[in-house]
Motif scaffolding. Structure first.
Motif, PDB file in Angstrom:
ATOM      1  N   VAL A 265      -5.011   2.679  12.301  1.00 37.33           N
ATOM      2  CA  VAL A 265      -3.962   3.678  12.107  1.00 37.33           C
ATOM      3  C   VAL A 265      -4.539   5.077  12.324  1.00 37.33           C
ATOM      4  O   VAL A 265      -5.412   5.527  11.578  1.00 37.33           O
ATOM      5  CB  VAL A 265      -3.360   3.572  10.688  1.00 37.33           C
ATOM      6  CG1 VAL A 265      -2.247   4.609  10.501  1.00 37.33           C
ATOM      7  CG2 VAL A 265      -2.840   2.169  10.419  1.00 37.33           C
ATOM      8  N   CYS A 266      -4.066   5.760  13.351  1.00 36.57           N
ATOM      9  CA  CYS A 266      -4.393   7.172  13.594  1.00 36.57           C
ATOM     10  C   CYS A 266      -5.854   7.423  13.945  1.00 36.57           C
ATOM     11  O   CYS A 266      -6.482   8.342  13.412  1.00 36.57           O
ATOM     12  CB  CYS A 266      -3.987   8.038  12.396  1.00 36.57           C
ATOM     13  SG  CYS A 266      -2.214   8.149  12.142  1.00 36.57           S
ATOM     14  N   THR A 316      -1.665   2.152  15.819  1.00 33.33           N
ATOM     15  CA  THR A 316      -0.551   3.051  15.568  1.00 33.33           C
ATOM     16  C   THR A 316      -1.056   4.491  15.533  1.00 33.33           C
ATOM     17  O   THR A 316      -2.170   4.770  15.097  1.00 33.33           O
ATOM     18  CB  THR A 316       0.162   2.740  14.234  1.00 33.33           C
ATOM     19  OG1 THR A 316      -0.684   3.100  13.136  1.00 33.33           O
ATOM     20  CG2 THR A 316       0.522   1.264  14.125  1.00 33.33           C
ATOM     21  N   LYS A 352       2.214   1.009  18.280  1.00 35.83           N
ATOM     22  CA  LYS A 352       3.406   1.639  17.715  1.00 35.83           C
ATOM     23  C   LYS A 352       3.136   3.128  17.566  1.00 35.83           C
ATOM     24  O   LYS A 352       2.072   3.523  17.075  1.00 35.83           O
ATOM     25  CB  LYS A 352       3.774   1.033  16.353  1.00 35.83           C
ATOM     26  CG  LYS A 352       4.211  -0.434  16.388  1.00 35.83           C
ATOM     27  CD  LYS A 352       4.492  -0.946  14.977  1.00 35.83           C
ATOM     28  CE  LYS A 352       4.925  -2.412  14.979  1.00 35.83           C
ATOM     29  NZ  LYS A 352       6.260  -2.609  15.541  1.00 35.83           N
ATOM     30  N   TYR A 354       4.754   6.477  15.860  1.00 34.68           N
ATOM     31  CA  TYR A 354       5.729   6.920  14.868  1.00 34.68           C
ATOM     32  C   TYR A 354       5.918   8.434  14.961  1.00 34.68           C
ATOM     33  O   TYR A 354       5.015   9.159  15.372  1.00 34.68           O
ATOM     34  CB  TYR A 354       5.266   6.546  13.455  1.00 34.68           C
ATOM     35  CG  TYR A 354       5.208   5.062  13.190  1.00 34.68           C
ATOM     36  CD1 TYR A 354       6.266   4.399  12.565  1.00 34.68           C
ATOM     37  CD2 TYR A 354       4.088   4.307  13.556  1.00 34.68           C
ATOM     38  CE1 TYR A 354       6.211   3.034  12.313  1.00 34.68           C
ATOM     39  CE2 TYR A 354       4.028   2.946  13.306  1.00 34.68           C
ATOM     40  CZ  TYR A 354       5.092   2.317  12.682  1.00 34.68           C
ATOM     41  OH  TYR A 354       5.035   0.965  12.441  1.00 34.68           O
ATOM     42  N   CYS A 360      -0.503   7.412   6.867  1.00 33.92           N
ATOM     43  CA  CYS A 360      -0.323   5.957   6.851  1.00 33.92           C
ATOM     44  C   CYS A 360       0.810   5.627   5.883  1.00 33.92           C
ATOM     45  O   CYS A 360       0.587   5.399   4.687  1.00 33.92           O
ATOM     46  CB  CYS A 360      -1.620   5.255   6.435  1.00 33.92           C
ATOM     47  SG  CYS A 360      -1.538   3.449   6.534  1.00 33.92           S
ATOM     48  N   SER A 361       2.021   5.611   6.395  1.00 30.44           N
ATOM     49  CA  SER A 361       3.211   5.448   5.559  1.00 30.44           C
ATOM     50  C   SER A 361       3.386   4.006   5.079  1.00 30.44           C
ATOM     51  O   SER A 361       2.739   3.079   5.586  1.00 30.44           O
ATOM     52  CB  SER A 361       4.451   5.859   6.361  1.00 30.44           C
ATOM     53  OG  SER A 361       4.667   4.933   7.428  1.00 30.44           O
ATOM     54  N   GLU A 363       5.934   2.280   5.692  1.00 32.78           N
ATOM     55  CA  GLU A 363       6.479   1.571   6.852  1.00 32.78           C
ATOM     56  C   GLU A 363       5.351   1.037   7.727  1.00 32.78           C
ATOM     57  O   GLU A 363       5.405  -0.111   8.208  1.00 32.78           O
ATOM     58  CB  GLU A 363       7.381   2.502   7.668  1.00 32.78           C
ATOM     59  CG  GLU A 363       8.010   1.839   8.888  1.00 32.78           C
ATOM     60  CD  GLU A 363       8.821   2.800   9.729  1.00 32.78           C
ATOM     61  OE1 GLU A 363       9.451   2.336  10.706  1.00 32.78           O
ATOM     62  OE2 GLU A 363       8.821   4.018   9.435  1.00 32.78           O
ATOM     63  N   ILE A 364       4.339   1.830   7.944  1.00 35.80           N
ATOM     64  CA  ILE A 364       3.191   1.382   8.739  1.00 35.80           C
ATOM     65  C   ILE A 364       2.450   0.262   8.016  1.00 35.80           C
ATOM     66  O   ILE A 364       2.047  -0.737   8.636  1.00 35.80           O
ATOM     67  CB  ILE A 364       2.246   2.566   9.024  1.00 35.80           C
ATOM     68  CG1 ILE A 364       2.922   3.558   9.977  1.00 35.80           C
ATOM     69  CG2 ILE A 364       0.925   2.082   9.608  1.00 35.80           C
ATOM     70  CD1 ILE A 364       2.128   4.833  10.221  1.00 35.80           C
ATOM     71  N   GLN A 365       2.282   0.402   6.716  1.00 36.81           N
ATOM     72  CA  GLN A 365       1.605  -0.646   5.951  1.00 36.81           C
ATOM     73  C   GLN A 365       2.372  -1.961   6.010  1.00 36.81           C
ATOM     74  O   GLN A 365       1.775  -3.042   6.109  1.00 36.81           O
ATOM     75  CB  GLN A 365       1.427  -0.188   4.505  1.00 36.81           C
ATOM     76  CG  GLN A 365       0.473   0.988   4.354  1.00 36.81           C
ATOM     77  CD  GLN A 365       0.408   1.522   2.942  1.00 36.81           C
ATOM     78  OE1 GLN A 365       0.261   0.761   1.981  1.00 36.81           O
ATOM     79  NE2 GLN A 365       0.511   2.834   2.782  1.00 36.81           N
TER      80      GLN A 365
END
Length: 383
Positions: A265-266, A316, A352, A354, A360-361, A363-365
């Motif tokens: 993530v990121c 993501t 993905k 966003y 790391c929202s 929704e991402i989790q």
């Protein structure tokens, strides 16, 4: 052309402002020539080796060579220090030997029921925040009020108020979270900041080892430790991280097959997009913890991550993430997608994007949980 005009204008203005000097902001005046010299001769498709499995072995060998020397190995010798019963799982504070140099504290979350269970190695972020490490990923217990408040605040700031480790454990995963060197209980007694991190990195380099490589070796060994646990299904071990933790996740996926799937993530981009006059990456800072000496002579970031192919990967990023230019994100994604598709594994490569900043929202989790559940063929308890 118009789309890139603001960045182009900033570069021109900076170069004009620094006329007569050989350092522009933090970059050498010849940085464009340096970038143009990076041809990545070991990337899949560039390398002379056309058999993918042989290429993968050669690329991994080169990656590990650039990370040398590896710390000496030692028996894990895990000990449980204390534990806390939580809803659907047990949180354990453990120690184990991550190398012959370091016996490290960690959190191990174990679901209720009969294993073996799928498992995830969680790799914490950088954030220029060193007082906690593993506590960024797992809710701590039996700690001071200061540490507890620190962890809760960080969970809100970066993880939408949810501890990723506890979320995964409630959904049936064994979770391991370990401090990287310089964070949390592996930190320094004195105040920790970028200057101290830079000094640590310089001192390691002067003794033949890089800070980023040492972190990567510890992550590899942590993955091997998690895979060795009797209540863990060795064929269902994943890794996940946010920000620096994302870099650590795809590095671990590339470097060892102890992990079978990964979520990042990121943190994915290209050197061309990151090495500019205005990007955060050129300031040093967090970069010290992720620099692998000489690797750019052979492969760019997406090429290294592609060593993980054909294992399942989820990447993501956010359109509002100021640290990672979105065009570089998309370029890196396309480079990797072509590798997975070339090996008939395109369905195992997911990306993905966003409409979010560096974050790391929940929704991402949830997307990460769904990804692991799908790839590991496990049910979604979704508590």
């Amino acid at each position: 052309m118009l789309k890139h005009y603001p960045q182009w204008l900033a570069i021109v203005e900076a170069e004009q402002a620094y006329a007569g000097y050989e350092v522009l902001n933090n970059m050498p005046a010849f940085y464009q020539q340096l970038k143009q010299s990076l041809t990545y001769p070991l990337a899949w498709g560039n390398a002379p080796e056309k058999d993918f499995n042989r290429w993968r072995a050669q690329a991994r060998e080169k990656l590990l060579e650039c990370m040398q020397p590896a710390p000496p190995q030692a028996d894990f010798d895990m000990k449980v220090i204390e534990s806390e019963q939580r809803e659907g799982y047990t949180a354990q504070k453990i120690v184990f030997n991550v190398s012959g140099y370091s016996r490290v504290p960690a959190y191990l979350l174990v679901p209720e029921g009969k294993g073996p269970f799928p498992a995830v190695l969680l790799l914490h972020d950088h954030g220029a925040h060193f007082t906690i490490g593993k506590e960024k990923m797992v809710r701590p217990f039996n700690v001071s009020e200061t540490v507890m408040q620190d962890a809760d605040d960080w969970a809100v700031r970066c993880y939408d108020g949810q501890y990723v480790g506890d979320f995964l454990a409630r959904n049936g995963y064994v979770v391991l979270a370990v401090d990287a060197l310089f964070w949390g209980e592996r930190g320094r007694k004195e105040y920790a900041d970028y200057d101290a991190q830079q000094a640590l990195s310089a001192n390691l380099l002067q003794m033949g080892m890089s800070f980023g490589s040492l972190i990567a070796w510890d992550d590899i060994r942590s993955a091997e430790f998690l895979s060795s646990l009797p209540n863990v299904d060795k064929e269902k071990v994943g890794t996940m991280g946010f920000s620096m933790g994302a870099h650590r996740a795809w590095m671990t996926m590339a470097a060892t097959d102890a992990v079978k799937a990964g979520a990042a993530v990121c943190w994915m981009n290209t050197t061309d997009s990151l090495m500019t006059l205005t990007n955060n990456q050129n300031k040093g800072g967090s970069a010290y913890s992720m620099i692998i000496p000489d690797i750019r002579r052979y492969m760019d970031y997406p090429h290294v991550a592609s060593i993980a192919c054909p294992k399942p990967m989820l990447f993501t990023n956010g359109t509002k993430d100021k640290l990672f230019p979105i065009e570089g994100v998309k370029s890196a994604y396309e480079t990797m997608r072509q590798v997975w598709e070339s090996q008939d594994a395109g369905e195992h490569f997911q990306t993905k994007i966003y409409d979010l900043p560096h974050f790391c929202s929940k929704e991402i989790q949830q997307a990460i949980l769904d990804f692991f559940n799908k790839e590991f063929h496990v049910g979604n308890i979704n508590k």
